[in-house]
Write an enzyme that holds these catalytic residues in place. Structure first.
Site, PDB file in Angstrom:
ATOM      1  N   GLY A  62      36.805  35.112  43.518  1.00 25.25           N
ATOM      2  CA  GLY A  62      37.169  34.895  42.115  1.00 25.25           C
ATOM      3  C   GLY A  62      36.737  36.092  41.282  1.00 25.25           C
ATOM      4  CG  HIS A  63      34.549  38.740  42.419  1.00 23.95           C
ATOM      5  ND1 HIS A  63      34.678  39.741  43.344  1.00 23.95           N
ATOM      6  CD2 HIS A  63      33.772  37.797  43.000  1.00 23.95           C
ATOM      7  CE1 HIS A  63      34.004  39.426  44.422  1.00 23.95           C
ATOM      8  NE2 HIS A  63      33.436  38.234  44.258  1.00 23.95           N
ATOM      9  CB  ALA A  64      39.308  42.411  40.869  1.00 16.58           C
ATOM     10  NE  ARG A 109      37.898  40.596  45.645  1.00  9.45           N
ATOM     11  CZ  ARG A 109      37.446  41.681  46.279  1.00  9.45           C
ATOM     12  NH1 ARG A 109      36.511  41.576  47.180  1.00  9.45           N
ATOM     13  NH2 ARG A 109      37.878  42.878  45.924  1.00  9.45           N
TER      14      ARG A 109
END
Ligand code: TYD
Length: 150
Positions: A62-64, A109
């Site tokens: 839950g981040h990039a 992702r």
């Protein structure tokens, strides 16, 4: 807070994903796989971390990242990775310890569907740096669009 400024490395390319196969040496004693930085993965390995004892209903990621490149492996068990470069969404199932997923910077992702006892190992191009994260999808999307990815 949205940071519209992009670094030089962000401007050079949009996010990319690809599968990586590591060597395997098998004999009756078992299988051996190895990984060398700048040979099997396209960066110097500056950090390794792993996820384990992951509840089967857990959702991770839950981040990039602004700069960070990673290669993600399922050393044991399996899980799903959903990726998004700001334009195209894909999903991959990792279940083979010698098949990793290279995830460049600027890829959102999410990981879920962990099997019981799954172990996820990540090779990373940089040490941990919270300021390298986009933790807001909207911020990530805005930067991706700014760079022409969407
Ligand atoms: P995070 O990257 O959000 O985990 P995931 O993507 O697997 O869901 O990290 C979870 C927490 O762990 C967060 O507080 C940052 C910390 N952390 C470190 O201190 N060092 C590290 O190398 C990593 C990957 C995370």
């Amino acid at each position: 807070m949205l940071d519209m400024k992009s670094t030089k490395s962000e401007r050079q390319k949009l996010g990319t994903i690809r599968e990586i196969s590591l060597p395997i040496i098998s004999d009756p004693r078992g299988d051996l796989t190895f990984v060398e930085g700048e040979r099997h993965v396209p960066f110097v390995i500056r950090r390794v971390y792993y996820l384990y004892n992951v509840p089967v209903d857990s959702e991770r990621g839950g981040h990039a990242h602004r700069k960070l490149e990673q290669v993600i492996f399922a050393l044991s068990g399996s899980f799903r990775i959903k990726t998004d470069d700001g334009k195209t969404k894909s999903e991959f199932w990792l279940r083979n310890p010698r098949k990793g997923l290279y995830v460049s910077n600027l890829i959102w992702r999410e990981m879920d569907n962990f099997s019981q006892g799954a172990v996820c190992m990540v090779l990373a191009s940089e040490r941990y740096d919270e300021s390298d994260y986009y933790r807001s999808y909207d911020d990530f999307l805005q930067v991706s669009r700014d760079l022409g990815g969407a």
